[in-house]
Design a protein around this motif. Structure first.
Motif, mmCIF file in Angstrom:
data_model
loop_
_atom_site.group_PDB
_atom_site.id
_atom_site.type_symbol
_atom_site.label_atom_id
_atom_site.label_comp_id
_atom_site.label_asym_id
_atom_site.label_seq_id
_atom_site.Cartn_x
_atom_site.Cartn_y
_atom_site.Cartn_z
ATOM 1 N N LEU A 76 0.874 -1.306 0.107
ATOM 2 C CA LEU A 76 0.052 0.316 -0.064
ATOM 3 C C LEU A 76 0.655 1.575 0.025
ATOM 4 N N LEU A 162 -25.435 10.240 0.710
ATOM 5 C CA LEU A 162 -24.135 10.393 -0.299
ATOM 6 C C LEU A 162 -24.759 11.469 -1.396
ATOM 7 N N THR A 252 -18.019 6.286 -9.473
ATOM 8 C CA THR A 252 -17.143 5.635 -8.559
ATOM 9 C C THR A 252 -17.553 6.048 -7.291
ATOM 10 N N LEU A 264 -21.334 -1.509 6.375
ATOM 11 C CA LEU A 264 -21.073 -1.033 8.031
ATOM 12 C C LEU A 264 -22.081 -1.056 8.690
ATOM 13 N N LEU A 314 -15.797 -2.275 12.147
ATOM 14 C CA LEU A 314 -15.072 -2.071 11.081
ATOM 15 C C LEU A 314 -13.947 -3.071 11.084
ATOM 16 N N PRO A 372 -9.089 -0.044 8.090
ATOM 17 C CA PRO A 372 -10.486 -0.040 7.447
ATOM 18 C C PRO A 372 -10.769 0.777 6.374
ATOM 19 N N PHE A 373 -9.938 1.971 6.255
ATOM 20 C CA PHE A 373 -10.094 2.701 5.263
ATOM 21 C C PHE A 373 -8.770 2.727 4.292
ATOM 22 N N GLY A 374 -7.950 1.812 4.250
ATOM 23 C CA GLY A 374 -6.949 1.780 3.472
ATOM 24 C C GLY A 374 -5.785 2.438 3.785
ATOM 25 N N TYR A 379 -5.543 6.060 0.076
ATOM 26 C CA TYR A 379 -6.401 6.256 1.207
ATOM 27 C C TYR A 379 -7.803 6.557 0.811
ATOM 28 N N CYS A 380 -8.921 6.060 1.427
ATOM 29 C CA CYS A 380 -10.158 6.560 1.061
ATOM 30 C C CYS A 380 -10.476 7.775 1.409
ATOM 31 N N GLY A 382 -13.573 9.173 1.495
ATOM 32 C CA GLY A 382 -14.881 9.373 2.034
ATOM 33 C C GLY A 382 -14.845 8.870 3.557
ATOM 34 N N PHE A 385 -16.581 11.549 5.964
ATOM 35 C CA PHE A 385 -17.974 11.382 5.847
ATOM 36 C C PHE A 385 -18.390 10.278 6.331
HETATM 37 C C1 HEM Z 1 -17.824 2.564 5.959
HETATM 38 C C2 HEM Z 1 -17.489 3.084 4.742
HETATM 39 C C3 HEM Z 1 -16.096 3.183 3.814
HETATM 40 C C4 HEM Z 1 -15.159 2.122 3.871
HETATM 41 C C5 HEM Z 1 -14.948 1.063 4.991
HETATM 42 C C6 HEM Z 1 -14.155 2.351 2.895
HETATM 43 C C7 HEM Z 1 -12.951 1.936 2.609
HETATM 44 C C8 HEM Z 1 -12.048 2.080 1.774
HETATM 45 C C9 HEM Z 1 -10.829 1.329 1.330
HETATM 46 C C10 HEM Z 1 -10.362 0.162 2.169
HETATM 47 C C11 HEM Z 1 -10.352 1.765 0.295
HETATM 48 C C12 HEM Z 1 -9.012 1.615 -0.427
HETATM 49 C C13 HEM Z 1 -9.164 0.263 -1.296
HETATM 50 C C14 HEM Z 1 -7.964 -0.204 -1.709
HETATM 51 O O1 HEM Z 1 -6.897 -0.132 -0.941
HETATM 52 O O2 HEM Z 1 -7.876 -0.405 -2.951
HETATM 53 C C15 HEM Z 1 -11.127 3.026 -0.289
HETATM 54 C C16 HEM Z 1 -11.047 3.747 -1.416
HETATM 55 C C17 HEM Z 1 -11.729 4.570 -1.754
HETATM 56 N N1 HEM Z 1 -13.171 4.764 -1.080
HETATM 57 FE FE1 HEM Z 1 -13.768 4.456 0.546
HETATM 58 N N2 HEM Z 1 -14.745 3.746 2.288
HETATM 59 C C18 HEM Z 1 -15.944 3.881 2.612
HETATM 60 C C19 HEM Z 1 -16.630 4.852 2.367
HETATM 61 C C20 HEM Z 1 -16.366 5.663 1.351
HETATM 62 C C21 HEM Z 1 -17.138 7.013 0.884
HETATM 63 C C22 HEM Z 1 -18.418 7.569 1.429
HETATM 64 C C23 HEM Z 1 -16.771 7.397 -0.112
HETATM 65 C C24 HEM Z 1 -17.165 8.438 -1.225
HETATM 66 C C25 HEM Z 1 -17.978 9.408 -1.002
HETATM 67 C C26 HEM Z 1 -15.684 6.524 -0.606
HETATM 68 C C27 HEM Z 1 -14.752 6.626 -1.937
HETATM 69 C C28 HEM Z 1 -13.683 5.980 -2.119
HETATM 70 C C29 HEM Z 1 -12.791 6.221 -3.130
HETATM 71 C C30 HEM Z 1 -13.306 7.197 -4.311
HETATM 72 C C31 HEM Z 1 -11.732 5.513 -2.942
HETATM 73 C C32 HEM Z 1 -10.526 5.193 -3.990
HETATM 74 C C33 HEM Z 1 -9.451 6.380 -3.663
HETATM 75 C C34 HEM Z 1 -8.278 5.920 -4.430
HETATM 76 O O3 HEM Z 1 -8.184 4.856 -5.047
HETATM 77 O O4 HEM Z 1 -7.208 6.816 -4.279
HETATM 78 N N3 HEM Z 1 -15.456 5.501 0.510
HETATM 79 N N4 HEM Z 1 -12.345 3.067 0.787
#
Ligand code: HEM
Length: 430
Positions: A76, A162, A252, A264, A314, A372-374, A379-380, A382, A385
């Protein structure tokens, strides 16, 4: 914390191909006790011989899996530029086109910046606050029949939140009826499936065209408005000329932003339905803050038990259970398994148990053990939010009702997100 692994991946990774019969039997037992999707079964095999990094080999599928802090950090972060986000032709690439999640390089950095800058915490809070009456009404409707259908009810709510906050749009009842099925089809389209084995991606569902047309209408409207939602920031950055590219971003955000929060919220509802005493403790905390009135989103974020419960859900059910990458040059697939990382028995005592208390004892798991969000460049965007909306929805739900399981815990499947197979939770109004 466990020892660091070497910087470079070991030359010969342990492989599920060499699984011994006894390991296989143990793994089979664990799959039978925790039934899920085939991918989850395959990953469970790995638990039989607990490695931080291994090669998943089955039925012609071959991919490297990173499942411990050091190997995850390497993919990562330290060596992130050695990997592409996806392979050309994967269903997720077909659906998102040049969307943030499947795009690499300079353009990724620029678009990510637009999204991140337009979703700062204060602005998100303000936009979410304005959407709360409609969300509250949606919650009220979902509870009307004395039951909560999962994952549909959470899906409707997180989708509504959203759209309001990111797309500056109040989802109408008509749109919800027309597009709910489409949205579910799109989510299922991009989940791992048999195509991983035979290499032919399924055809894009017709829902994709319909949803793109709808998003294009929202984008066109945003072109003529100066408001500060992420859709307006995208409109300023991409203009009319790059509309298809901007629609890729909206698609996306739509899928990544609602399916994860749906997962979640569904996990939380199910986990709490089986723990009435925890529901009571949470309710006490929430009502100590706001009584029976709508809680303030910012104040909610400071409630320790609510925070611990969300963190633990999470951990145990990370909505994004894995991050897929493709090694540049060779094209070999690599999977970061957030699911296995979060259940790593060398890091988490009683790793498979839902125990929010672990977060209240001030124990921290160590770097790259809880993601949980990378992490790193992907990194996520979102994360803030998602935490705000889910905490608010859960708090409001507990203020309005108590949750009761009607059957055994439902099965979960590793689709695009970790998804609870459809089930119903009984609710008693308070
Ligand atoms: C509980 C809610 C959420 C969790 C657990 C979560 C988790 C993650 C994780 C783990 C990644 C990285 C994925 C990877 O390693 O390939 C990611 C990427 C991403 N997430 Fe979230 N996410 C959540 C909510 C959201 C929300 C609300 C949005 C938008 C409003 C969002 C938009 C994105 C986008 C666009 C990416 C790609 C980022 C990139 O590639 O640079 N996510 N998310």
């Amino acid at each position: 914390m466990r020892e660091q692994l070497p910087e470079q991946p070991p030359q010969h990774l342990p492989s599920t191909r060499h699984l011994r019969a006894r390991d296989g039997w143990n793994a089979l037992q664990s799959i039978l006790h925790r039934p899920g999707s085939p991918l989850m079964g395959l990953l469970a095999l790995h638990r039989a011989f607990a490695q931080d990094e291994f090669e998943l080999q089955a039925f012609g599928l071959r991919m490297r899996v990173a499942a411990g802090p050091a190997s995850v950090k390497r993919v990562l972060y330290e060596q992130a530029d050695r990997y592409a986000s996806r392979l050309e032709g994967d269903p997720v690439t077909a659906l998102f086109g040049q969307g943030l999640l499947v795009m690499d390089g300079e353009r990724h950095t620029v678009v990510k910046d637009v999204i991140v800058q337009s979703s700062r915490r204060n602005e998100l809070e303000e936009r979410l606050r304005a959407a709360l009456p409609a969300l509250d009404e949606a919650l009220h409707r979902a509870l009307r029949r004395g039951a909560l259908s999962l994952p549909d009810a959470p899906r409707r709510m997180t989708w509504r939140a959203l759209e309001a906050v990111y797309f500056d749009h109040d989802l109408t009842a008509e749109e919800e009826r027309t597009y709910l099925r489409d949205l579910t089809d799109l989510v299922h389209h991009i989940g791992p499936g048999l195509w991983l084995l035979h290499g032919r991606a399924p055809k894009l569902p017709a829902a994709s065209d319909r949803m793109r047309r709808r998003l294009a209408v929202l984008y066109q409207r945003a072109l003529t408005s100066a408001d500060g939602a992420p859709i307006h920031a995208l409109a300023r950055a991409c203009g009319r000329e790059e509309m298809p590219f901007a629609v890729d971003q909206l698609m996306t955000l739509l899928v990544a932003g609602h399916d994860t929060a749906t997962s979640l919220l569904s996990s939380l509802v199910i986990l709490l339905a089986h723990r009435p005493e925890l529901q009571d403790a949470l309710r006490q905390e929430i009502e100590g803050l706001a009584g029976r009135t709508q809680p303030d989103i910012r104040a909610l974020d400071a409630l320790p038990l609510l925070d611990a419960v969300v963190r633990e859900a999470l951990r145990l059910y990370p909505p994004i259970h894995s991050g897929l990458r493709a090694e540049l040059g060779s094209g070999h697939r690599v999977m970061v398994s957030y699911f296995l990382l979060h259940r790593h028995q060398g890091i988490w005592p009683e790793a498979d148990t839902f125990n929010p208390d672990r977060w209240q004892r001030g124990v921290t798991p160590g770097a790259y053990a809880y993601l949980p969000f990378g992490a790193g460049p992907r990194y996520c965007p979102g994360a803030t939010f998602a935490r705000l909306e889910v905490k608010w929805l859960l708090a409001r739900l507990l203020q309005r009702a108590s949750l009761h399981p009607v059957s055994r815990p439902p099965r979960i499947a590793m689709r695009a997100a970790l998804e609870h197979r459809p089930t119903v939770i009984a609710v008693r109004h308070r």
